[in-house]
Design a protein around this motif. Structure first.
Motif, short mmCIF file in Angstrom:
data_model
loop_
_atom_site.label_atom_id
_atom_site.label_comp_id
_atom_site.label_asym_id
_atom_site.label_seq_id
_atom_site.Cartn_x
_atom_site.Cartn_y
_atom_site.Cartn_z
N LEU A 96 -6.89 7.79 7.78
CA LEU A 96 -5.49 8.14 7.53
C LEU A 96 -4.56 7.17 8.24
O LEU A 96 -3.54 6.75 7.69
CB LEU A 96 -5.22 9.57 8.00
N ALA A 97 -4.90 6.80 9.44
CA ALA A 97 -4.06 5.86 10.20
C ALA A 97 -3.97 4.51 9.49
O ALA A 97 -2.89 3.89 9.43
CB ALA A 97 -4.60 5.69 11.61
N THR A 98 -5.12 4.03 8.94
CA THR A 98 -5.12 2.74 8.25
C THR A 98 -4.30 2.80 6.97
O THR A 98 -3.53 1.88 6.67
CB THR A 98 -6.57 2.32 7.92
N VAL A 99 -4.44 3.89 6.22
CA VAL A 99 -3.67 4.06 4.98
C VAL A 99 -2.18 4.13 5.28
O VAL A 99 -1.36 3.51 4.59
CB VAL A 99 -4.14 5.32 4.22
N LEU A 100 -1.80 4.88 6.31
CA LEU A 100 -0.38 4.97 6.67
C LEU A 100 0.17 3.62 7.13
O LEU A 100 1.33 3.29 6.88
CB LEU A 100 -0.18 6.02 7.77
N TYR A 101 -0.68 2.85 7.82
CA TYR A 101 -0.27 1.50 8.26
C TYR A 101 0.07 0.63 7.05
O TYR A 101 1.09 -0.06 7.03
CB TYR A 101 -1.40 0.89 9.08
N GLU A 102 -0.80 0.65 6.03
CA GLU A 102 -0.56 -0.14 4.83
C GLU A 102 0.60 0.43 4.02
O GLU A 102 1.40 -0.31 3.45
CB GLU A 102 -1.84 -0.19 3.97
N PHE A 103 0.69 1.78 3.96
CA PHE A 103 1.75 2.41 3.18
C PHE A 103 3.12 2.07 3.74
O PHE A 103 4.08 1.87 3.01
CB PHE A 103 1.56 3.93 3.17
N ARG A 104 3.21 1.98 5.07
CA ARG A 104 4.48 1.63 5.70
C ARG A 104 4.94 0.25 5.25
O ARG A 104 6.12 0.03 4.94
CB ARG A 104 4.31 1.68 7.21
N LYS A 105 4.02 -0.69 5.19
CA LYS A 105 4.37 -2.04 4.74
C LYS A 105 4.71 -2.04 3.24
O LYS A 105 5.59 -2.78 2.80
CB LYS A 105 3.22 -3.00 5.03
N ASP A 106 4.01 -1.20 2.47
CA ASP A 106 4.29 -1.12 1.03
C ASP A 106 5.69 -0.57 0.78
O ASP A 106 6.35 -0.95 -0.20
CB ASP A 106 3.25 -0.25 0.34
N CYS A 107 6.16 0.35 1.63
CA CYS A 107 7.51 0.89 1.45
C CYS A 107 8.55 -0.23 1.55
O CYS A 107 9.48 -0.30 0.75
CB CYS A 107 7.79 1.95 2.52
N VAL A 108 8.36 -1.11 2.53
CA VAL A 108 9.30 -2.23 2.69
C VAL A 108 9.20 -3.17 1.49
O VAL A 108 10.22 -3.63 0.95
CB VAL A 108 9.01 -2.98 4.00
N ALA A 109 7.96 -3.46 1.07
CA ALA A 109 7.78 -4.38 -0.07
C ALA A 109 8.41 -3.82 -1.34
O ALA A 109 9.10 -4.54 -2.07
CB ALA A 109 6.29 -4.63 -0.29
N VAL A 110 8.19 -2.52 -1.60
CA VAL A 110 8.75 -1.91 -2.81
C VAL A 110 10.27 -1.90 -2.74
O VAL A 110 10.95 -2.15 -3.75
CB VAL A 110 8.20 -0.48 -2.98
#
Length: 258
Positions: A96-110
């Motif tokens: 979960l921590a790894t997915v949230l780490y990537e999701f946080r960066k995806d929010c900025v990219a989107v």
């Protein structure tokens, strides 16, 4: 730049600074994002056509979640394939921590990519409208006859003959039109603006807060104080101030001669 900076930071810490592997991480992410651009473009266009903030927000959230899921899946499998071909292996360390780490960066990219696409779509629509405008014949502007005026009553517009207006009074940020048939219309505006628009119809100021239609006046009663009272042809009366007595001087002289 991320790969080179990360490798330099690792070298300063004394860690493994494999630049090739770091470049693979970055390039696999970029390649996946480029493949997913059509999804973001479709989402932006649907959001622009959607009516209502809630519907637009729903489309945006669905696009973000879908984009992030596909982005994470795509870059992981690209890395696995590339390292397998090179005789190595890749472990995403799924949690979960790894997915949230990537999701946080995806929010900025989107947010950045989606905002850019939105601006590009706006520019494209403006160009299309500008190119189509000359080919469309301009519709003749229809204005009311000279003896009619428009009043905005709330969300509706009402066409009124100035002859039917008895008086206009100020009510704070609004002005109230009183008509001969008893109708009243509260319009947002100032009495000064109404005075300038209605003066050509013989509707003049008789008080600091009132205008009167002199064409509908049948009698003038002058008071000793200098104030006066107008009687309209339907029997209604309206008080005037001595400061504006000259406005009805012609009426009072006509009444005296009669």
């Amino acid at each position: 730049m991320n790969a080179l900076s990360g490798a330099q930071d690792a070298a300063w810490r004394g860690d493994n600074y494999d630049v090739g592997r770091r470049l693979l991480w970055e390039m696999s992410s970029i390649a996946t994002i480029l493949l997913l651009l059509p999804i973001l473009m479709l989402a932006v266009r649907r959001m622009r056509r959607a009516s209502g903030l809630a519907k637009r927000a729903g489309i945006g959230v669905a696009a973000l979640v879908g984009f992030s899921a596909l982005h994470i899946t795509g870059m992981v499998w690209i890395r696995k394939l590339a390292l397998w071909l090179a005789g190595g292996a890749y472990d995403f360390h799924f949690s979960l921590a790894t997915v949230l780490y990537e999701f946080r960066k995806d929010c900025v990219a989107v947010l950045l990519i989606g905002g850019t696409l939105w601006l590009l779509e706006s520019r494209r629509e403006l160009k299309r409208v500008a190119m189509a405008a000359p080919s469309r014949p301009a519709a003749p502007r229809q204005s009311p006859p000279p003896d009619l005026i428009w009043l905005r009553d709330g969300a509706s517009r009402i066409r009124v003959a100035p002859r039917e207006i008895l008086w206009v009074t100020s009510a704070g940020n609004y002005i109230e039109y009183c008509l001969a048939d008893g109708a009243q219309h509260l319009i947002r505006g100032t009495l000064a603006v109404a005075e300038s628009e209605l003066a050509r119809f013989g509707i003049v100021r008789i008080h600091r807060t009132r205008l009167a239609n002199l064409g509908r006046v049948s009698g003038v009663d002058l008071k000793p104080s200098g104030d006066f009272e107008l009687t309209f042809d339907n029997g209604q009366t309206l008080q005037g101030s001595r400061r504006y007595r000259p406005a009805v001087a012609s009426l009072s002289s006509s009444s005296a001669s009669i």
